[in-house]
Scaffold this motif. Structure first.
Motif, PDB file in Angstrom:
ATOM      1  N   GLN A  92      83.490  93.097  58.926  1.00  0.00           N
ATOM      2  CA  GLN A  92      84.806  92.289  58.429  1.00  0.00           C
ATOM      3  C   GLN A  92      84.803  91.527  56.868  1.00  0.00           C
ATOM      4  O   GLN A  92      83.855  91.919  56.531  1.00  0.00           O
ATOM      5  N   LEU A  93      85.791  90.962  56.562  1.00  0.00           N
ATOM      6  CA  LEU A  93      86.116  89.908  54.831  1.00  0.00           C
ATOM      7  C   LEU A  93      85.169  89.204  55.647  1.00  0.00           C
ATOM      8  O   LEU A  93      86.104  87.902  56.253  1.00  0.00           O
ATOM      9  N   TRP A  94      84.433  88.346  54.696  1.00  0.00           N
ATOM     10  CA  TRP A  94      83.840  86.980  55.946  1.00  0.00           C
ATOM     11  C   TRP A  94      84.433  85.945  54.789  1.00  0.00           C
ATOM     12  O   TRP A  94      82.885  86.404  53.340  1.00  0.00           O
ATOM     13  N   PHE A 136      81.075  81.273  57.612  1.00  0.00           N
ATOM     14  CA  PHE A 136      81.722  81.902  57.570  1.00  0.00           C
ATOM     15  C   PHE A 136      83.335  82.420  58.092  1.00  0.00           C
ATOM     16  O   PHE A 136      82.801  82.167  59.828  1.00  0.00           O
ATOM     17  N   ILE A 137      84.295  82.605  58.098  1.00  0.00           N
ATOM     18  CA  ILE A 137      85.170  82.952  58.501  1.00  0.00           C
ATOM     19  C   ILE A 137      86.009  84.018  58.421  1.00  0.00           C
ATOM     20  O   ILE A 137      86.340  84.638  56.861  1.00  0.00           O
ATOM     21  N   ALA A 138      86.491  84.913  59.071  1.00  0.00           N
ATOM     22  CA  ALA A 138      86.993  85.959  59.288  1.00  0.00           C
ATOM     23  C   ALA A 138      88.770  86.078  59.831  1.00  0.00           C
ATOM     24  O   ALA A 138      88.810  84.633  60.344  1.00  0.00           O
ATOM     25  N   ASP A 139      89.566  87.561  59.963  1.00  0.00           N
ATOM     26  CA  ASP A 139      90.341  87.337  59.873  1.00  0.00           C
ATOM     27  C   ASP A 139      90.980  87.734  61.642  1.00  0.00           C
ATOM     28  O   ASP A 139      91.843  88.179  62.134  1.00  0.00           O
ATOM     29  N   LEU A 175      84.791  86.402  67.180  1.00  0.00           N
ATOM     30  CA  LEU A 175      85.445  87.638  65.938  1.00  0.00           C
ATOM     31  C   LEU A 175      85.372  87.174  64.538  1.00  0.00           C
ATOM     32  O   LEU A 175      86.393  88.141  64.244  1.00  0.00           O
ATOM     33  N   GLN A 176      86.087  85.689  64.535  1.00  0.00           N
ATOM     34  CA  GLN A 176      86.427  85.280  63.578  1.00  0.00           C
ATOM     35  C   GLN A 176      85.774  83.654  63.168  1.00  0.00           C
ATOM     36  O   GLN A 176      86.012  83.468  61.902  1.00  0.00           O
ATOM     37  N   LYS A 177      84.003  83.831  62.880  1.00  0.00           N
ATOM     38  CA  LYS A 177      84.022  83.133  62.714  1.00  0.00           C
ATOM     39  C   LYS A 177      81.913  83.251  62.632  1.00  0.00           C
ATOM     40  O   LYS A 177      82.119  83.612  63.567  1.00  0.00           O
TER      41      LYS A 177
END
Length: 300
Positions: free
Chosen positions: A65-67, A161-164, A143-145
């Motif tokens: 993903q984009l982090w 980092f976070i992702a959507d 899945l998002q962190k």
């Protein structure tokens, strides 16, 4: 550690158990802002995969993903977020892809390479094309962190980092995929007119993918921060700046100022003289701009 191992175990078990108009300057205000993706907005499932829709995700897919950096130890915040040499904000990001390509910091000092995970040591290892390497120890993962630690000046620094939770089903349709950013690598020698045109077309293709990706993610606003740009964006139109106002970062993607201006004038002439067919019923200005950029690409 327990939290990481629990989440890691769930993802790792999944890996082994699942079979897995004319384009002119508009009198409307320029559009800018920060990309916003709301969980309540439906995304384009034909192109985008939502990891949250899966009952389980393989480890490499959960990482793909984009982090975006969200937090870090306060002592090193400025070190990570501010470019003291250029007195500009940095945008620390890791775009990891399921074919193990990686793009780091797509908005500031872009680097590309390969990534892998040492599951036993819980290490995310990145080897860049310039011969340098980075190592992150994964402390927690969902899945998002993702919480990692990294050595900075001999100290273990914690970074969040976070992702959507969304990724392109076809990695080549992701704007930050390495192959879509080769135009940003400054050439080491003078280029021919054909090579300059190719670099320009790759730039237009990147922005077409960028708008398509934002549309598919149901973004309502877009951030262009840090991206080398030769366009002016409007809600309902596109244009190019006057030559003195051309983005220095975009010029630096070419061998010389002279060669960058050759590319600029090719684009300016096309936008000013060619009739582009605007979509009749676009879902948003973001989708509309993607379609217009595809036309620009085809006419170059």
């Amino acid at each position: 550690m327990k939290e990481f191992l629990l989440c890691y175990g769930i993802i790792f078990l999944a890996l082994v158990s699942c079979k897995t108009k004319k384009a002119t300057h508009s009198d409307k205000a320029k559009t800018s802002g920060i990309t916003t993706v709301m969980d309540s907005i439906r995304v384009d499932t034909s192109a985008i995969l939502s990891l949250k829709s899966l009952s389980a995700a393989p480890l490499h897919e959960a990482l793909s993903q984009l982090w975006k950096m969200d937090d870090a130890d306060q002592k090193y915040w400025n070190y990570l977020m501010w470019d003291s040499a250029e007195d500009k904000r940095k945008y620390p990001e890791l775009a990891l892809y399921k074919d193990f390509n990686v793009t780091e910091n797509a908005r500031c000092r872009i680097r590309m390479g390969k990534w892998k995970v040492d599951q036993k040591r819980r290490e995310l290892l990145i080897s860049f094309s310039d011969g340098t390497q980075e190592k992150y120890v994964i402390e927690k993962l969902s899945l998002q962190k993702m919480v990692v630690s990294k050595k900075i000046e001999g100290t273990d620094v914690e970074i969040t980092f976070i992702a959507d939770g969304l990724l392109q089903k076809n990695v080549e349709n992701d704007p930050f995929y390495p192959d879509n950013n080769l135009w940003r690598i400054k050439p080491t020698h003078s280029e021919t007119d054909e090579q300059i045109l190719t670099r320009l077309k790759q730039c237009v293709h990147f922005y077409s993918l960028f708008f398509a990706d934002n549309h598919q993610r149901a973004a309502t606003e877009i951030s262009f921060s840090g991206l080398p740009n030769c366009f002016e964006w409007y809600n309902g139109g596109i244009g190019v700046p006057q030559e003195p106002d051309l983005d220095k970062r975009w010029i630096d993607c070419f061998y010389s100022d002279k060669e960058a201006l050759r590319g600029y004038h090719l684009l300016r002439t096309l936008i000013e003289k060619h009739v582009l067919v605007w979509p009749q019923h676009p879902a948003s200005w973001i989708e509309e701009t993607h379609e217009i950029l595809d036309q620009v690409y085809d006419k170059l």
